[in-house]
Design a protein around this motif. Structure first.
Motif, short mmCIF file in Angstrom:
data_model
loop_
_atom_site.label_atom_id
_atom_site.label_comp_id
_atom_site.label_asym_id
_atom_site.label_seq_id
_atom_site.Cartn_x
_atom_site.Cartn_y
_atom_site.Cartn_z
N UNK A 100 0.77 -1.18 -0.08
CA UNK A 100 -0.02 -0.22 0.16
C UNK A 100 0.93 1.28 -0.09
N UNK A 101 0.49 2.13 -0.77
CA UNK A 101 1.36 3.38 -0.86
C UNK A 101 1.25 4.12 0.49
N UNK A 102 0.18 4.26 1.42
CA UNK A 102 0.12 4.82 2.50
C UNK A 102 0.96 4.08 3.50
N UNK A 103 1.64 2.80 3.17
CA UNK A 103 2.60 2.26 3.91
C UNK A 103 4.05 2.94 3.87
N UNK A 115 -4.47 -1.20 -8.92
CA UNK A 115 -5.79 -1.83 -8.55
C UNK A 115 -6.93 -1.09 -8.85
N UNK A 116 -7.89 -1.70 -9.47
CA UNK A 116 -8.95 -0.97 -9.93
C UNK A 116 -10.24 -1.32 -9.28
N UNK A 117 -11.07 -0.33 -8.59
CA UNK A 117 -12.21 -0.63 -7.55
C UNK A 117 -13.38 -0.42 -8.50
N UNK A 118 -14.11 -1.40 -9.02
CA UNK A 118 -14.84 -1.47 -9.74
C UNK A 118 -16.34 -0.99 -9.08
N UNK A 119 -16.24 -0.55 -7.72
CA UNK A 119 -17.55 0.01 -7.26
C UNK A 119 -17.56 1.28 -7.50
N UNK A 155 -9.84 10.23 -2.51
CA UNK A 155 -9.23 11.22 -2.34
C UNK A 155 -7.49 11.36 -2.15
N UNK A 156 -7.05 10.03 -2.47
CA UNK A 156 -5.61 9.86 -2.83
C UNK A 156 -5.30 9.08 -3.73
N UNK A 157 -6.43 8.53 -4.50
CA UNK A 157 -6.13 7.61 -5.49
C UNK A 157 -5.51 8.31 -6.98
N UNK A 166 -0.22 13.84 3.18
CA UNK A 166 0.56 14.45 2.33
C UNK A 166 0.00 14.20 0.62
N UNK A 167 -0.36 12.77 0.61
CA UNK A 167 -0.86 12.42 -0.43
C UNK A 167 -2.11 13.19 -1.05
#
Length: 411
Positions: A142-145, A224-228, A198-200, A151-152
């Protein structure tokens, strides 16, 4: 290099039978089934999963000795261990059923440079562990790791970054590049998890840049593509066109999504249109259409179908057969979470498809946010919990055919 187990199940070329509990639970002892039964029963009670997380956090804060209980129950069911080495038992067990492992260092909530560097180093360690071991076909992060969420989010909102913040974001970008470069060097596939909308955008930009660099000849980096999300199917198609035009392979992990309630709540609070499909049916339709699109573009993309939805798994299996694409095509993987939907994972693998389960690991206290999310997500899909429980009971009956009525395991 790992030597495959000579006793490993031989794949068949038939269609998967998702009701086959003998294959689904072949690696589970009777005590494993009893623990799973009671765990899913507890998770299905919304009150317990609502009050459980804050009570657990409080108990750990005041140093009550509850870690052994957590490690022996929910942690044991959903996680591989506290270290990469402790995951070996899970890796072996999954491999016996022809299911691969996705090492997932699931520590969350850190917020300083020292922690981000340590996480980066651990992700590199997962790549080193996967190198040359066919039992670990994918890794993930995960990028937030690797950098501060705020910041992102500020960058995504096109806020003006200070010079210090620009330097901080460069460090985030450099960590991501270090990971993906190392994965490319070792020939290990690495997936970048999706996060909040809001960080994607920043995550998507970073992922595409990594693909341009490292997916020239083989799929190494997957976004990763979140289809919802109502616009993501179109984004997948646009990224595929971009990959074709620029001459790289698009890596795509398809999921439905993990932040629905948070996304809708924020949209209401901040008075903007919800980015989430209005109905589950719309999400299911988008997900299945994404599967159809990916199967039709395997020369340009490689994808991982991350889903616990039986209909979507069946659809993908049928699409591959209809188009005469071999079950173990290198550009197609099915994926589920450890501890869930074994009837999908092991029956797909038994039919010769590429399957890998997420194997989260990390110190118990640090992995608790991941475990709480699993509990919260599971209560929101009551049908899934009912399905898990019915399959467990069915397997208990199969193992003890002379028992009458519904078998209720001992607590």
């Amino acid at each position: 290099m790992h030597n495959p187990d000579a006793n490993q199940l031989r794949p068949s070329n038939g269609s998967p039978d998702f009701d086959n509990t003998e294959i689904a639970f072949r690696g589970k002892s009777n005590s494993d089934l009893r623990r799973a039964y009671w765990l899913f029963k507890i998770i299905s009670v919304r009150l317990l999963t609502t009050i459980g997380p804050p009570l657990t956090r409080f108990a750990m804060f005041i140093h009550l000795p509850i870690k052994p209980l957590i490690k022996a129950t929910i942690f044991k069911h959903f996680c591989g261990g506290e270290t990469i080495e402790e995951c070996e038992t899970t890796i072996i067990q999954l491999h016996k059923g022809r299911v691969g492992s996705i090492l997932d260092y699931s520590v969350e909530g850190e917020d300083d440079e020292k922690a981000f560097e340590a996480t980066c180093e651990e992700i590199v360690n997962t790549i080193n562990r996967a190198d040359g071991d066919a039992r670990i076909p994918l890794t993930v992060f995960k990028v937030t790791g690797l950098g501060r969420f705020d910041l992102i989010a500020k960058r995504d909102a096109r806020g003006a970054l200070s010079e210090a913040e620009k330097a901080e974001f460069r460090r985030v970008s450099n960590r991501i590049n270090r990971i993906c470069s190392h994965a490319h060097e070792k020939g290990v596939r690495i997936m970048i998890d999706a996060e909040e909308t809001w960080i994607q955008d920043s995550i998507d930009e970073l992922a595409l840049e990594m693909m341009r660099r490292y997916n020239q000849n083989h799929p190494i980096v997957y976004n990763t593509y979140q289809l919802y999300r109502s616009n993501v199917l179109e984004c997948l198609k646009e990224d595929t066109k971009l990959a074709f035009t620029e001459g790289f392979i698009l890596g795509a992990k398809l999921v439905r999504g993990a932040y629905m309630e948070k996304e809708r709540k924020r949209a209401i609070e901040m008075a903007y249109p919800s980015p989430i499909n209005a109905t589950k049916e719309e999400t299911d339709q988008d997900y299945n259409n994404a599967l159809r699109f990916c199967v039709s573009h395997l020369n340009t993309l490689a994808f991982v179908a991350g889903t616990h939805n039986e209909e979507s798994c069946r659809l993908l299996a049928e699409l591959l057969d209809k188009k005469k694409i071999k079950h173990d095509h290198d550009h197609v993987y099915f994926s589920q979470l450890l501890g869930m939907s074994d009837n999908l994972s092991f029956n797909l693998a038994a039919s010769g498809y590429n399957v890998a389960k997420y194997v989260p690991y990390g110190p118990v206290k640090a992995v608790m946010p991941y475990l709480f999310r699993r509990a919260e997500e599971n209560t929101s899909v009551a049908g899934q919990m009912g399905r898990e429980l019915k399959l467990i009971v069915k397997e208990q009956r199969r193992r003890s055919p002379r028992k009458r009525g519904t078998s209720i395991p001992r607590p």
